[in-house]
Design a protein around this motif. Sequence first.
Motif, PDB file in Angstrom:
ATOM      1  N   ILE A   1       0.508  -1.547   0.459  1.00  0.00           N
ATOM      2  CA  ILE A   1       0.001  -0.033  -0.278  1.00  0.00           C
ATOM      3  C   ILE A   1       1.025   1.732   0.271  1.00  0.00           C
ATOM      4  O   ILE A   1       0.704   2.250  -0.202  1.00  0.00           O
ATOM      5  N   ARG A   2       1.634   1.239   0.496  1.00  0.00           N
ATOM      6  CA  ARG A   2       3.350   2.332   0.895  1.00  0.00           C
ATOM      7  C   ARG A   2       3.619   2.670  -0.916  1.00  0.00           C
ATOM      8  O   ARG A   2       3.599   3.539  -1.004  1.00  0.00           O
ATOM      9  N   ASP A   3       3.382   1.841  -1.214  1.00  0.00           N
ATOM     10  CA  ASP A   3       4.467   1.835  -3.236  1.00  0.00           C
ATOM     11  C   ASP A   3       3.248   2.323  -3.644  1.00  0.00           C
ATOM     12  O   ASP A   3       2.936   2.742  -4.371  1.00  0.00           O
ATOM     13  N   LYS A   4       1.738   1.629  -3.174  1.00  0.00           N
ATOM     14  CA  LYS A   4       1.265   2.274  -4.352  1.00  0.00           C
ATOM     15  C   LYS A   4       0.769   3.731  -4.169  1.00  0.00           C
ATOM     16  O   LYS A   4       0.409   4.059  -5.361  1.00  0.00           O
ATOM     17  N   VAL A   5       0.762   4.050  -3.316  1.00  0.00           N
ATOM     18  CA  VAL A   5       0.824   5.518  -2.615  1.00  0.00           C
ATOM     19  C   VAL A   5       1.519   6.546  -3.222  1.00  0.00           C
ATOM     20  O   VAL A   5       1.974   7.509  -3.795  1.00  0.00           O
ATOM     21  N   SER A   6       2.924   5.875  -3.166  1.00  0.00           N
ATOM     22  CA  SER A   6       4.117   6.628  -3.116  1.00  0.00           C
ATOM     23  C   SER A   6       4.068   7.479  -4.661  1.00  0.00           C
ATOM     24  O   SER A   6       4.578   7.553  -5.185  1.00  0.00           O
ATOM     25  N   GLU A   7       3.420   5.563  -5.675  1.00  0.00           N
ATOM     26  CA  GLU A   7       3.171   5.666  -6.803  1.00  0.00           C
ATOM     27  C   GLU A   7       2.272   6.165  -7.182  1.00  0.00           C
ATOM     28  O   GLU A   7       2.461   7.781  -8.433  1.00  0.00           O
ATOM     29  N   ALA A   8       1.595   6.874  -6.861  1.00  0.00           N
ATOM     30  CA  ALA A   8       0.437   8.428  -7.314  1.00  0.00           C
ATOM     31  C   ALA A   8       0.871   9.419  -7.054  1.00  0.00           C
ATOM     32  O   ALA A   8       0.581  10.689  -7.343  1.00  0.00           O
ATOM     33  N   GLY A   9       2.198   9.186  -5.856  1.00  0.00           N
ATOM     34  CA  GLY A   9       2.709  10.811  -5.480  1.00  0.00           C
ATOM     35  C   GLY A   9       2.264  11.507  -4.000  1.00  0.00           C
ATOM     36  O   GLY A   9       2.954  11.907  -4.259  1.00  0.00           O
ATOM     37  N   TYR A  10       2.350  10.357  -3.497  1.00  0.00           N
ATOM     38  CA  TYR A  10       2.042  10.721  -2.317  1.00  0.00           C
ATOM     39  C   TYR A  10       2.714  10.324  -0.929  1.00  0.00           C
ATOM     40  O   TYR A  10       3.476   9.428  -1.327  1.00  0.00           O
ATOM     41  N   GLU A  11       2.886  10.806   0.135  1.00  0.00           N
ATOM     42  CA  GLU A  11       3.696   9.930   1.043  1.00  0.00           C
ATOM     43  C   GLU A  11       3.596   9.700   2.518  1.00  0.00           C
ATOM     44  O   GLU A  11       2.838  10.899   2.505  1.00  0.00           O
ATOM     45  N   LEU A  12       3.047   9.036   2.787  1.00  0.00           N
ATOM     46  CA  LEU A  12       2.616   8.522   3.896  1.00  0.00           C
ATOM     47  C   LEU A  12       3.670   8.703   5.110  1.00  0.00           C
ATOM     48  O   LEU A  12       4.830   7.667   5.014  1.00  0.00           O
ATOM     49  N   ARG A  13       3.082   9.165   6.027  1.00  0.00           N
ATOM     50  CA  ARG A  13       3.700   8.854   7.258  1.00  0.00           C
ATOM     51  C   ARG A  13       3.501   8.593   8.409  1.00  0.00           C
ATOM     52  O   ARG A  13       2.772   9.098   8.628  1.00  0.00           O
ATOM     53  N   ASP A  14       4.487   7.732   9.640  1.00  0.00           N
ATOM     54  CA  ASP A  14       3.815   7.743  10.598  1.00  0.00           C
ATOM     55  C   ASP A  14       3.742   8.209  12.089  1.00  0.00           C
ATOM     56  O   ASP A  14       5.388   8.552  11.942  1.00  0.00           O
ATOM     57  N   SER A  15       2.831   8.113  13.085  1.00  0.00           N
ATOM     58  CA  SER A  15       3.680   9.108  13.519  1.00  0.00           C
ATOM     59  C   SER A  15       2.991   7.994  14.816  1.00  0.00           C
ATOM     60  O   SER A  15       1.526   7.244  14.833  1.00  0.00           O
ATOM     61  N   PRO A  16       3.282   8.235  16.288  1.00  0.00           N
ATOM     62  CA  PRO A  16       2.302   7.807  17.320  1.00  0.00           C
ATOM     63  C   PRO A  16       0.905   8.485  17.276  1.00  0.00           C
ATOM     64  O   PRO A  16      -0.127   7.564  17.941  1.00  0.00           O
ATOM     65  N   GLU A  17       0.350   8.948  16.422  1.00  0.00           N
ATOM     66  CA  GLU A  17      -0.569   9.691  16.667  1.00  0.00           C
ATOM     67  C   GLU A  17      -1.210   9.021  15.558  1.00  0.00           C
ATOM     68  O   GLU A  17      -2.491   9.679  14.771  1.00  0.00           O
ATOM     69  N   GLY A  18      -0.837   8.587  14.102  1.00  0.00           N
ATOM     70  CA  GLY A  18      -1.819   7.916  13.429  1.00  0.00           C
ATOM     71  C   GLY A  18      -0.691   8.387  12.429  1.00  0.00           C
ATOM     72  O   GLY A  18       0.400   9.040  11.579  1.00  0.00           O
ATOM     73  N   THR A  19      -1.706   8.205  10.867  1.00  0.00           N
ATOM     74  CA  THR A  19      -0.650   8.111   9.409  1.00  0.00           C
ATOM     75  C   THR A  19      -1.129   9.409   9.039  1.00  0.00           C
ATOM     76  O   THR A  19      -2.148   9.206   8.937  1.00  0.00           O
ATOM     77  N   THR A  20      -0.020  10.204   8.817  1.00  0.00           N
ATOM     78  CA  THR A  20      -0.772  11.094   7.536  1.00  0.00           C
ATOM     79  C   THR A  20      -0.121  11.100   6.484  1.00  0.00           C
ATOM     80  O   THR A  20       1.108  11.117   6.076  1.00  0.00           O
ATOM     81  N   TRP A  21      -0.161  12.122   5.585  1.00  0.00           N
ATOM     82  CA  TRP A  21      -0.227  11.945   3.914  1.00  0.00           C
ATOM     83  C   TRP A  21       0.349  12.874   3.255  1.00  0.00           C
ATOM     84  O   TRP A  21      -0.567  14.087   4.165  1.00  0.00           O
ATOM     85  N   THR A  22       1.779  13.514   3.027  1.00  0.00           N
ATOM     86  CA  THR A  22       1.436  14.697   2.336  1.00  0.00           C
ATOM     87  C   THR A  22       1.904  14.485   0.814  1.00  0.00           C
ATOM     88  O   THR A  22       2.389  13.137   0.191  1.00  0.00           O
ATOM     89  N   LYS A  23       2.178  15.410  -0.087  1.00  0.00           N
ATOM     90  CA  LYS A  23       2.546  14.893  -1.427  1.00  0.00           C
ATOM     91  C   LYS A  23       4.271  15.246  -1.857  1.00  0.00           C
ATOM     92  O   LYS A  23       3.724  16.329  -1.391  1.00  0.00           O
ATOM     93  N   LYS A  24       4.174  14.153  -2.822  1.00  0.00           N
ATOM     94  CA  LYS A  24       5.672  14.230  -2.768  1.00  0.00           C
ATOM     95  C   LYS A  24       5.453  15.484  -3.513  1.00  0.00           C
ATOM     96  O   LYS A  24       5.399  15.267  -4.539  1.00  0.00           O
ATOM     97  N   LEU A  25       7.009  15.867  -3.443  1.00  0.00           N
ATOM     98  CA  LEU A  25       7.483  17.357  -4.348  1.00  0.00           C
ATOM     99  C   LEU A  25       8.322  16.428  -5.760  1.00  0.00           C
ATOM    100  O   LEU A  25       8.573  15.454  -5.816  1.00  0.00           O
ATOM    101  N   GLY A  26       7.790  17.198  -6.331  1.00  0.00           N
ATOM    102  CA  GLY A  26       8.367  16.924  -8.266  1.00  0.00           C
ATOM    103  C   GLY A  26       9.928  17.294  -7.717  1.00  0.00           C
ATOM    104  O   GLY A  26      10.849  16.883  -8.754  1.00  0.00           O
TER     105      GLY A  26
END
Length: 493
Positions: free
Chosen positions: A468-493
């Motif tokens: 899933i991480r790879d799929k999201v990454s291919e779509a141009g987004y990055e997942l970041r885990d933290s104690p509060e949960g997972t957030t996403w950010t747009k990857k920079l071109g």
Amino acid sequence: MPDRVFKLYDTMSRQVKELRTVEPGHLKFYTCGPTVYSYAHIGNFRSFLPADLVVRTAKALGWRVTWVTNITDVGHLTEDDVADAGGEDRMEKALRSKEGEHFSNIWDLAEYYTNAYLKDWSDLNMTEPHVRPRATQHVREQITMTEALIDKGNAYETPTGVYFDVNSDNEYGKLSGNTRDKLKEAVREVVLDDNKRQQADFALWKKDDKHLMQWFSPWGWGFPGWHIECSAMARAYLGDTIDLHSGGEDNMFPHHECEIAQSETFTGKPFSNHWMHVRFLQVEGEKMAKRTGNFYTVRDLIEQGYDPLAVRYALISVPYGKPFNFTLQGLKDAQGNVERFRECWRRVEDPTGASGDSSAFKRDLERLYSESLDAMCEDLNTSVAIAKALEGAKTILREQGLDSARASIAREFLTKVDGLLGISPQPRSKDTGEPTASPVIDGKPIEVWIEERASAKRAKDFAQSDAIRDKVSEAGYELRDSPEGTTWTKKLG
RNA sequence: GGCGCCGUGCCCAAGUGGUUAAGGGAAGGGUCUGCAAAACCCUCAUUCAGCAGUUCGAAUCUGCUCGGCGCCUCCA
């Protein structure tokens, strides 16, 4: 705190000198703003940002600051054959090329781009000026000043307008070095306007009853010349003599030269005691131009996923008087450092460490802030000021867990650094609103993917969670885990 | 033709006469972590475009050479 001297390069005397105020502790400062015929680009902001930094530094020194920066919402002319004598109005031209897109008339166009400019200004975390006068709202003052200049013998009327007679001002050329003699020797091709006494004379008023923006004057219908607006507005809000005037290096001549001529012959007093000019930037080693594809507006970069504060950081990372090459790589570097300050704030908001002696911590941070301010007082040495601020961030991050005493010390440091440089953003209450739209990947919103990944992780199905991480990454987004949960950010071109 | 700026490690860049040439990025190693990210620690220029000179001492001053760039009546 020892008294500091705030030094700035002064274009007029061609040296770095102390910025002095006529009224002790009160800076009166005017900055030439943009003509709002299109979106402002990063080059515009490269030249406005040092003005913001002057204001921030002055405030850090405890000064009171009255800052005025105008909006030119009546176009000046596109053709430069003869000083302001011909050519097309920039805003009328923009209206024609963009007519049918958004704008029903030229006033709408001005309003639209003014609002866009104010949005970019605020995204870049720039200080609000005290007044932001618009040229169209001060036409009366411009007419009054023009009349007075005619009465004093510094200006004259012709069939096409009213012109300033540069021969009536012996000091003309003192800022740029383009004295009247040198202008005569200019090698450029020029078209003489027979209505003028000499070609270097510039327009105070243009007669034109066809212009899309026109006002009635003692000389009939028409519109004001470009230079007179700043003279009139600076005087209206700041008085006859101001402490500091800034603008891009291109403003030096003719704009500021002409402002000086108008204002000083009008009042008989010095117009500004200090002049600051910002060097043009380059982009990826070349002059920024739409043609070469290296033309950026602030909103372009934000659209691409860059943090507005990273744009700010990048644009101020090199002192304003040096050649500056804006690159996407530099912007990425900046983004990482802005994130670092954000991480500092997170830790300050959530102190977890055991308490202990915090005196060395306090002493280090106080010293680093002080050194950062010292650097700003040395002609806005932002490279050093930022380096000191970053050292402070590292000092904070080095503490594995902040106790409440250290958190409070760190908070004070971050607040002061943010006041000075504007790149260490205090988190606003519960984010800034405006929820970003969730991207949809393979028909499912990203939140659903995050939830599925969380389930996989709970089931220890790491192959699935990584997929899933790879799929999201291919779509141009990055997942970041933290104690509060997972957030996403747009990857920079 | 006139005025002005710059050339510092793989990249960006501060420093403009004197202790160890800031800082960031990249890279390599390590700690931590299911992975990733973040964070921290360590490594990373005897050398400042070249040459000549001034000086007890120069990346910093002077001269010359080479290279990149800006402004000179649209432009921030």
